[in-house]
Design a protein around this motif. Structure first.
Motif, PDB file in Angstrom:
ATOM      1  N   LYS A  29      44.234   5.961  -7.016  1.00 33.99           N
ATOM      2  CA  LYS A  29      43.803   5.117  -8.129  1.00 33.99           C
ATOM      3  C   LYS A  29      44.939   4.829  -9.111  1.00 33.99           C
ATOM      4  N   GLU A  30      45.939   5.690  -9.161  1.00 33.38           N
ATOM      5  CA  GLU A  30      47.015   5.538 -10.128  1.00 33.38           C
ATOM      6  C   GLU A  30      48.001   4.474  -9.662  1.00 33.38           C
ATOM      7  N   GLN A  31      48.191   3.443 -10.463  1.00 31.12           N
ATOM      8  CA  GLN A  31      49.093   2.351 -10.097  1.00 31.12           C
ATOM      9  C   GLN A  31      50.534   2.833 -10.002  1.00 31.12           C
ATOM     10  N   VAL A  32      50.902   3.807 -10.832  1.00 27.86           N
ATOM     11  CA  VAL A  32      52.267   4.343 -10.777  1.00 27.86           C
ATOM     12  C   VAL A  32      52.543   4.946  -9.407  1.00 27.86           C
ATOM     13  N   THR A  33      51.571   5.678  -8.873  1.00 26.93           N
ATOM     14  CA  THR A  33      51.726   6.287  -7.547  1.00 26.93           C
ATOM     15  C   THR A  33      51.815   5.218  -6.469  1.00 26.93           C
ATOM     16  N   MET A  34      50.985   4.183  -6.582  1.00 27.02           N
ATOM     17  CA  MET A  34      51.045   3.089  -5.602  1.00 27.02           C
ATOM     18  C   MET A  34      52.390   2.374  -5.656  1.00 27.02           C
ATOM     19  N   ASN A  35      52.908   2.151  -6.854  1.00 26.45           N
ATOM     20  CA  ASN A  35      54.210   1.507  -6.974  1.00 26.45           C
ATOM     21  C   ASN A  35      55.303   2.332  -6.303  1.00 26.45           C
ATOM     22  N   GLN A  36      55.199   3.648  -6.428  1.00 26.25           N
ATOM     23  CA  GLN A  36      56.169   4.529  -5.783  1.00 26.25           C
ATOM     24  C   GLN A  36      56.074   4.421  -4.265  1.00 26.25           C
ATOM     25  N   ILE A  37      54.859   4.315  -3.749  1.00 28.26           N
ATOM     26  CA  ILE A  37      54.659   4.151  -2.308  1.00 28.26           C
ATOM     27  C   ILE A  37      55.254   2.836  -1.837  1.00 28.26           C
ATOM     28  N   TYR A  38      54.994   1.760  -2.581  1.00 25.15           N
ATOM     29  CA  TYR A  38      55.571   0.460  -2.216  1.00 25.15           C
ATOM     30  C   TYR A  38      57.101   0.544  -2.158  1.00 25.15           C
ATOM     31  N   GLU A  39      57.685   1.242  -3.110  1.00 26.84           N
ATOM     32  CA  GLU A  39      59.147   1.352  -3.155  1.00 26.84           C
ATOM     33  C   GLU A  39      59.700   2.149  -1.980  1.00 26.84           C
ATOM     34  N   GLU A  40      58.996   3.212  -1.597  1.00 29.90           N
ATOM     35  CA  GLU A  40      59.508   4.123  -0.570  1.00 29.90           C
ATOM     36  C   GLU A  40      59.219   3.649   0.850  1.00 29.90           C
ATOM     37  N   ALA A  41      58.305   2.711   1.006  1.00 31.20           N
ATOM     38  CA  ALA A  41      57.931   2.232   2.341  1.00 31.20           C
ATOM     39  C   ALA A  41      59.030   1.381   2.964  1.00 31.20           C
ATOM     40  N   ASP A  42      59.045   1.363   4.287  1.00 32.81           N
ATOM     41  CA  ASP A  42      59.890   0.434   5.032  1.00 32.81           C
ATOM     42  C   ASP A  42      59.064  -0.705   5.615  1.00 32.81           C
ATOM     43  N   ILE A  43      57.856  -0.355   6.098  1.00 31.14           N
ATOM     44  CA  ILE A  43      57.037  -1.310   6.849  1.00 31.14           C
ATOM     45  C   ILE A  43      55.576  -1.154   6.436  1.00 31.14           C
ATOM     46  N   LEU A  44      54.867  -2.278   6.333  1.00 36.70           N
ATOM     47  CA  LEU A  44      53.409  -2.280   6.245  1.00 36.70           C
ATOM     48  C   LEU A  44      52.884  -2.738   7.595  1.00 36.70           C
ATOM     49  N   ILE A  45      51.923  -2.000   8.153  1.00 31.43           N
ATOM     50  CA  ILE A  45      51.329  -2.399   9.423  1.00 31.43           C
ATOM     51  C   ILE A  45      49.835  -2.635   9.245  1.00 31.43           C
ATOM     52  N   LEU A  46      49.366  -3.753   9.788  1.00 26.06           N
ATOM     53  CA  LEU A  46      47.948  -4.102   9.773  1.00 26.06           C
ATOM     54  C   LEU A  46      47.550  -4.573  11.170  1.00 26.06           C
ATOM     55  N   THR A  47      46.394  -4.138  11.630  1.00 25.07           N
ATOM     56  CA  THR A  47      45.899  -4.568  12.944  1.00 25.07           C
ATOM     57  C   THR A  47      44.478  -5.127  12.806  1.00 25.07           C
ATOM     58  N   SER A  48      44.214  -5.788  11.696  1.00 27.85           N
ATOM     59  CA  SER A  48      42.865  -6.253  11.370  1.00 27.85           C
ATOM     60  C   SER A  48      42.360  -7.297  12.358  1.00 27.85           C
ATOM     61  N   ALA A  49      41.037  -7.318  12.521  1.00 25.69           N
ATOM     62  CA  ALA A  49      40.404  -8.344  13.342  1.00 25.69           C
ATOM     63  C   ALA A  49      40.305  -9.653  12.577  1.00 25.69           C
ATOM     64  N   PHE A  50      40.196  -9.573  11.260  1.00 28.18           N
ATOM     65  CA  PHE A  50      40.214 -10.765  10.410  1.00 28.18           C
ATOM     66  C   PHE A  50      40.667 -10.348   9.015  1.00 28.18           C
ATOM     67  N   GLU A  51      41.301 -11.280   8.316  1.00 25.66           N
ATOM     68  CA  GLU A  51      41.824 -11.031   6.979  1.00 25.66           C
ATOM     69  C   GLU A  51      41.889 -12.342   6.209  1.00 25.66           C
ATOM     70  N   GLY A  52      41.827 -12.249   4.890  1.00 19.09           N
ATOM     71  CA  GLY A  52      42.218 -13.365   4.049  1.00 19.09           C
ATOM     72  C   GLY A  52      43.717 -13.211   3.824  1.00 19.09           C
TER      73      GLY A  52
END
Length: 306
Positions: free
Chosen positions: A189-212
């Motif tokens: 829930k903490e945006q600060v923690t999410m921002n840290q994750i975004y910074e440390e990530a290399d790749i986002l992976i999604l295998t959705s059947a449908f998405e906007g």
């Protein structure tokens, strides 16, 4: 300064369905009494049940993200002043739907496309000892998280320096104990923690059947990360294969897994490619997702003073 009235405990309870009718009437009467009232909603049964009871002076704007609602929502277009779509592809689908139903031109003039907006962070390149691959999202069937865990298992069995990370309530759809080589963060829930994750990530992976267009895709683009995703719905409007990300074009689940494994390996062994794709994603995010143009467009459709 906005007052929020949370009605879901009443209107979503089938045992108290009479309350749904009660609140429809109560809200309709209340809204109709307001001068210059605006109502915005969409992809919600309650929204579509309320708006037929609103008087003509009430300005209604619908926001649309997914094509799954289109066969239903077309029944309410006489009461909707403007329809806003989060992807160009979805807007095009509605135009096609209107053509097929031989609707008059006046309905086409109510259709608009507006990109969502996010804050663009500073760019900070990251160097990880192991490639950090993230899934960020809900534990919903459409996300097909089991395909990502299958990709993670194959990469782990090959002994490659890649860590798969999961953010969200994925324990609803997979047994997380079966994947001790992955990291599970649960809901954050903490945006600060999410921002840290975004910074440390290399790749986002999604295998959705449908998405906007998920906000997480926009965020990862803004942080200059590479998105690997199934080529569904609005995703190919923003992720261009080998320009700013990698698309999984297969539809068979076994083939999606194979393509996913191949894509992760390509990015692992080609750091220059990762850097190039990520920088291009950031450029597109800056171009498309600015808050200034977003707010200006919605102010205009909602007929608000700027």
């Amino acid at each position: 300064g906005i007052r929020v009235l949370d009605l879901h405990k009443y209107i979503d309870n089938k045992l108290l369905h009479f309350m749904n009718f009660f609140f429809r009437g109560l809200l309709s009467v209340w809204i109709n009494k307001q001068e210059n009232a605006r109502v915005m909603g969409g992809e919600s049964i309650f929204f579509y049940k309320v708006i037929p009871h609103l008087k003509h002076h009430v300005h209604c704007v619908e926001v649309c993200h997914l094509a799954t609602w289109l066969p239903y929502s077309i029944g309410f277009i006489d009461r909707i002043n403007y329809r806003v779509f989060s992807t160009e592809k979805l807007k095009n689908l509605v135009e096609k739907q209107y053509y097929e139903n031989k609707l008059p031109r006046k309905y086409f003039t109510k259709l608009f496309f507006i990109d969502n907006a996010i804050d663009i962070p500073e760019y900070r390149p990251v160097t990880n000892k192991e490639l950090q691959v993230f899934f960020i999202g809900r534990g919903a069937a459409q996300k097909r998280v089991h395909l990502i865990t299958a990709i993670a298992k194959a990469i782990y069995d090959k002994g490659l320096p890649v860590t798969f990370n999961f953010v969200g309530d994925v324990d609803k759809v997979i047994d997380i104990a079966a994947f001790p080589f992955c990291k599970f963060f649960g809901n954050i829930k903490e945006q600060v923690t999410m921002n840290q994750i975004y910074e440390e990530a290399d790749i986002l992976i999604l295998t959705s059947a449908f998405e906007g267009l998920p906000i997480v895709v926009m965020q990862m683009m803004a942080y200059g990360k590479v998105v690997v995703s199934t080529a569904v719905n609005g995703i190919p409007d923003y992720i261009f294969h080998e320009e700013n990300g990698l698309l999984l074009n297969a539809t068979d689940e076994t083939e999606i897994i194979k393509e996913g494994i191949c894509s992760i390996e390509r990015l692992l062994f080609n750091p220059d490619m990762r850097l190039k794709l990520g920088k291009r994603s950031r450029e597109i995010a800056i171009q498309k997702f600015s808050r200034q143009s977003f707010c200006k467009a919605y102010h205009k459709l909602l007929k608000l003073e700027i």
